[in-house]
Design an enzyme around this catalytic site. Structure first.
Site, PDB file in Angstrom:
ATOM      1  N   TYR A 172     -17.249  13.848 -17.164  1.00 16.29           N
ATOM      2  CA  TYR A 172     -17.660  12.450 -17.100  1.00 16.29           C
ATOM      3  C   TYR A 172     -18.771  12.314 -16.038  1.00 16.29           C
ATOM      4  O   TYR A 172     -18.693  12.935 -14.973  1.00 16.29           O
ATOM      5  CB  TYR A 172     -16.439  11.594 -16.748  1.00 16.29           C
ATOM      6  CG  TYR A 172     -16.800  10.185 -16.382  1.00 16.29           C
ATOM      7  CD1 TYR A 172     -17.373   9.331 -17.325  1.00 16.29           C
ATOM      8  CD2 TYR A 172     -16.599   9.696 -15.092  1.00 16.29           C
ATOM      9  CE1 TYR A 172     -17.736   8.040 -16.985  1.00 16.29           C
ATOM     10  CE2 TYR A 172     -16.951   8.398 -14.752  1.00 16.29           C
ATOM     11  CZ  TYR A 172     -17.520   7.580 -15.704  1.00 16.29           C
ATOM     12  OH  TYR A 172     -17.877   6.300 -15.370  1.00 16.29           O
TER      13      TYR A 172
ATOM     14  N   ARG B  28       0.825  -1.217   0.000  1.00 17.82           N
ATOM     15  CA  ARG B  28       0.000   0.000   0.000  1.00 17.82           C
ATOM     16  C   ARG B  28       0.859   1.267   0.000  1.00 17.82           C
ATOM     17  O   ARG B  28       0.405   2.360  -0.304  1.00 17.82           O
ATOM     18  CB  ARG B  28      -0.997  -0.023   1.167  1.00 17.82           C
ATOM     19  CG  ARG B  28      -2.090   1.020   1.062  1.00 17.82           C
ATOM     20  CD  ARG B  28      -3.388   0.689   1.782  1.00 17.82           C
ATOM     21  NE  ARG B  28      -3.259  -0.132   2.961  1.00 17.82           N
ATOM     22  CZ  ARG B  28      -2.752   0.268   4.137  1.00 17.82           C
ATOM     23  NH1 ARG B  28      -2.336   1.513   4.279  1.00 17.82           N
ATOM     24  NH2 ARG B  28      -2.675  -0.573   5.154  1.00 17.82           N
TER      25      ARG B  28
ATOM     26  N   ASP C 227      -8.784  16.820 -16.913  1.00 16.48           N
ATOM     27  CA  ASP C 227      -8.967  15.402 -17.214  1.00 16.48           C
ATOM     28  C   ASP C 227      -8.575  15.198 -18.674  1.00 16.48           C
ATOM     29  O   ASP C 227      -9.235  15.709 -19.576  1.00 16.48           O
ATOM     30  CB  ASP C 227     -10.425  15.004 -16.959  1.00 16.48           C
ATOM     31  CG  ASP C 227     -10.666  13.504 -17.106  1.00 16.48           C
ATOM     32  OD1 ASP C 227     -10.034  12.890 -17.985  1.00 16.48           O
ATOM     33  OD2 ASP C 227     -11.503  12.960 -16.362  1.00 16.48           O
TER      34      ASP C 227
ATOM     35  N   LYS D 272      -9.106   3.635 -19.966  1.00 17.14           N
ATOM     36  CA  LYS D 272      -9.466   3.938 -21.345  1.00 17.14           C
ATOM     37  C   LYS D 272      -8.246   3.787 -22.257  1.00 17.14           C
ATOM     38  O   LYS D 272      -7.786   2.696 -22.468  1.00 17.14           O
ATOM     39  CB  LYS D 272     -10.089   5.338 -21.404  1.00 17.14           C
ATOM     40  CG  LYS D 272     -11.100   5.629 -20.264  1.00 17.14           C
ATOM     41  CD  LYS D 272     -12.366   4.809 -20.327  1.00 17.14           C
ATOM     42  CE  LYS D 272     -13.236   4.880 -19.083  1.00 17.14           C
ATOM     43  NZ  LYS D 272     -13.620   6.226 -18.635  1.00 17.14           N
TER      44      LYS D 272
HETATM   45  C1  LIG Z   1     -14.173   6.805 -17.409  1.00 20.48           C
HETATM   46  C2  LIG Z   1     -13.802   8.185 -17.066  1.00 20.48           C
HETATM   47  C3  LIG Z   1     -13.483   8.548 -15.753  1.00 20.48           C
HETATM   48  C4  LIG Z   1     -13.596   7.569 -14.595  1.00 20.48           C
HETATM   49  O1  LIG Z   1     -12.608   6.583 -14.692  1.00 20.48           O
HETATM   50  P1  LIG Z   1     -12.790   5.083 -14.109  1.00 20.48           P
HETATM   51  O2  LIG Z   1     -11.495   4.453 -14.485  1.00 20.48           O
HETATM   52  O3  LIG Z   1     -13.986   4.490 -14.786  1.00 20.48           O
HETATM   53  O4  LIG Z   1     -12.979   5.210 -12.638  1.00 20.48           O
HETATM   54  C5  LIG Z   1     -13.070   9.840 -15.509  1.00 20.48           C
HETATM   55  N1  LIG Z   1     -12.981  10.751 -16.497  1.00 20.48           N
HETATM   56  C6  LIG Z   1     -13.289  10.441 -17.777  1.00 20.48           C
HETATM   57  C7  LIG Z   1     -13.186  11.489 -18.832  1.00 20.48           C
HETATM   58  C8  LIG Z   1     -13.713   9.158 -18.110  1.00 20.48           C
HETATM   59  O5  LIG Z   1     -14.040   8.874 -19.369  1.00 20.48           O
END
Ligand SMILES: *Cc1c(COP(=O)(O)O)cnc(C)c1O
Length: 401
Positions: A134, A80, A199, A224
């Site tokens: 998101y 951790r 983001d 992603k």
């Molecule tokens: C999917 C997504 C998230 C969240 O990510 P997770 O890995 O699903 O927790 C945050 N920001 C954007 C732009 C996303 O597409």
């Protein structure tokens, strides 16, 4: 033990290579020590704990971590606190984003939660944010699940929305799901001394490096494009070492760590990131041209910056398109090697209040498509047959930014 030679952390500290091009970093960053160790593929370290006969030494190292959150000098202590395989991915992502450091988490939402907790622990609970975000990021802020309070504004209203207790300004560009873009440099300027979190999940460092434009924090859902194959869930924040230390302390105390196998898969994913993003973006741009010329399509959204995400509104029932695709997979998420399509108002942004969602430009007719690596003609053939039942209307309008 010469830790500078033997640990990936040592590679950051002692053997940071001179600036290299993105494609080179993608395949070499986080791996610079391997050849010296007689290895080619990076080792996966699954240990949760590590033996040490020097508990005085461990006490000193734990005190140092409690003070700054800096990565431990020398061998790991407990998973951790840090893991060498995950550290390779962090090193690589920081190099790609052009930041000092990066801190990985179990998911994108765990990464965002850690950022909010760092700021809240300093008494800075107010967040200024620009829609759309998101769906779950919007929900986390709106519901105040972590005790934060959000003011929603447009980019021009950021400076006026700042308060003495504002801890964070948050934007997505291109945004999920409309692909709306903000001028990151102008937004960073409006933030003054308040950290800007961008983001960068949709653009990836291949198309845009927000830290160069003034964002202090660059967040990814690594689930992603960074992973890129739809089989890893992860999040990461690329930032300066001072903020990274605070994120590591929160990660240590709250436990949203990334599993080492996921760290391995992400490092592997990064090596093909530039190739994947460029190839899929080329296909996406061609599909955008065809959709924009199609009478069954009312509107196409595609950012100036390009990329492999496309959004479009149909004249008919978007649910019919989802029901009719055959090659394209009807599924939420994005950034995989195969093409995915989903209806944001039903899935990715369902958790956002319907009026807020529509105000943010997320129409009930909007479809979001993540273009993969298939042949463009096969993808078009599938879209064409999936669109067939949709009644025709006026020529599509094209929206950029
Ligand atoms: C999917 C997504 C998230 C969240 O990510 P997770 O890995 O699903 O927790 C945050 N920001 C954007 C732009 C996303 O597409």
């Amino acid at each position: 033990m010469d830790t500078d030679m033997d640990t990936p952390q040592g590679v950051i500290a002692g053997h940071r290579p001179a600036s290299r091009a993105l494609a080179t970093e993608a395949v070499h960053a986080g791996r610079d020590d391997l050849a010296r160790q007689g290895l080619h593929a990076p080792p996966i370290d699954l240990s949760t704990t590590y033996p040490s006969y020097d508990s005085r030494g461990e006490a000193a190292r734990i005190d140092a971590f409690a003070e700054t959150g800096a990565e431990l000098d020398g061998p790991p202590v407990y998973a951790r606190l840090g893991n060498p395989t995950v550290a390779r991915f962090e090193t690589a992502l920081a190099r790609l984003e052009g930041t000092e450091s990066a801190v990985a988490f179990a998911s994108g939402m765990a990464a965002l939660s850690a950022v909010l907790l760092v700021r809240a622990s300093m008494g800075l609970r107010h967040v200024v944010a620009v829609r759309p975000l998101y769906g779950c990021s919007d929900h986390l802020l709106t519901a105040g699940l972590l005790g934060s309070e959000v003011t929603w504004t447009d980019p021009a209203g950021i400076a006026d929305a700042l308060r003495p207790d504002t801890g964070l300004v948050m934007v997505e560009s291109p945004a999920n799901p409309t692909l709306a873009e903000v001028d990151l440099r102008a937004v960073a300027h409006a933030c003054g001394s308040v950290p800007l979190l961008a983001d960068n999940t949709f653009a990836t460092p291949v198309l845009q490096r927000p830290a160069e434009q003034g964002a202090r924090l660059v967040l990814h859902s690594a689930t992603k494009y960074l992973g890129g194959h739809g089989d890893v869930m992860a999040g990461v924040v690329a930032c300066d070492e001072e903020f990274a230390g605070k994120l590591r302390q929160v990660r240590f105390a709250t436990g949203g760590v990334l599993h080492p196998l996921a760290g391995y898969l992400l490092l592997r994913g990064l090596s093909t990131l530039p190739v994947r993003v460029r190839a899929a973006s080329e296909t996406a741009a061609e599909l955008v041209r065809r959709l924009a010329a199609d009478p069954r399509v009312a509107r196409v959204h595609y950012p100036r910056i390009g990329g492999a995400m496309v959004a479009f509104e149909v004249h008919g029932e978007p649910h019919e398109v989802i029901a009719n695709v055959r090659l394209i997979t009807p599924a939420v998420s994005l950034g995989s090697v195969d093409t995915l399509i989903q209806h944001p108002a039903s899935i990715s942004h369902r958790i956002v209040d319907a009026d807020d969602r529509r105000d943010a430009g997320v129409s009930d007719r909007l479809l979001r498509m993540s273009v993969g690596l298939e042949d463009v003609e096969d993808l078009w053939a599938d879209l064409d047959q999936a669109l067939t039942p949709v009644r025709t209307g006026a020529r599509a309008t094209m929206t950029t930014a």
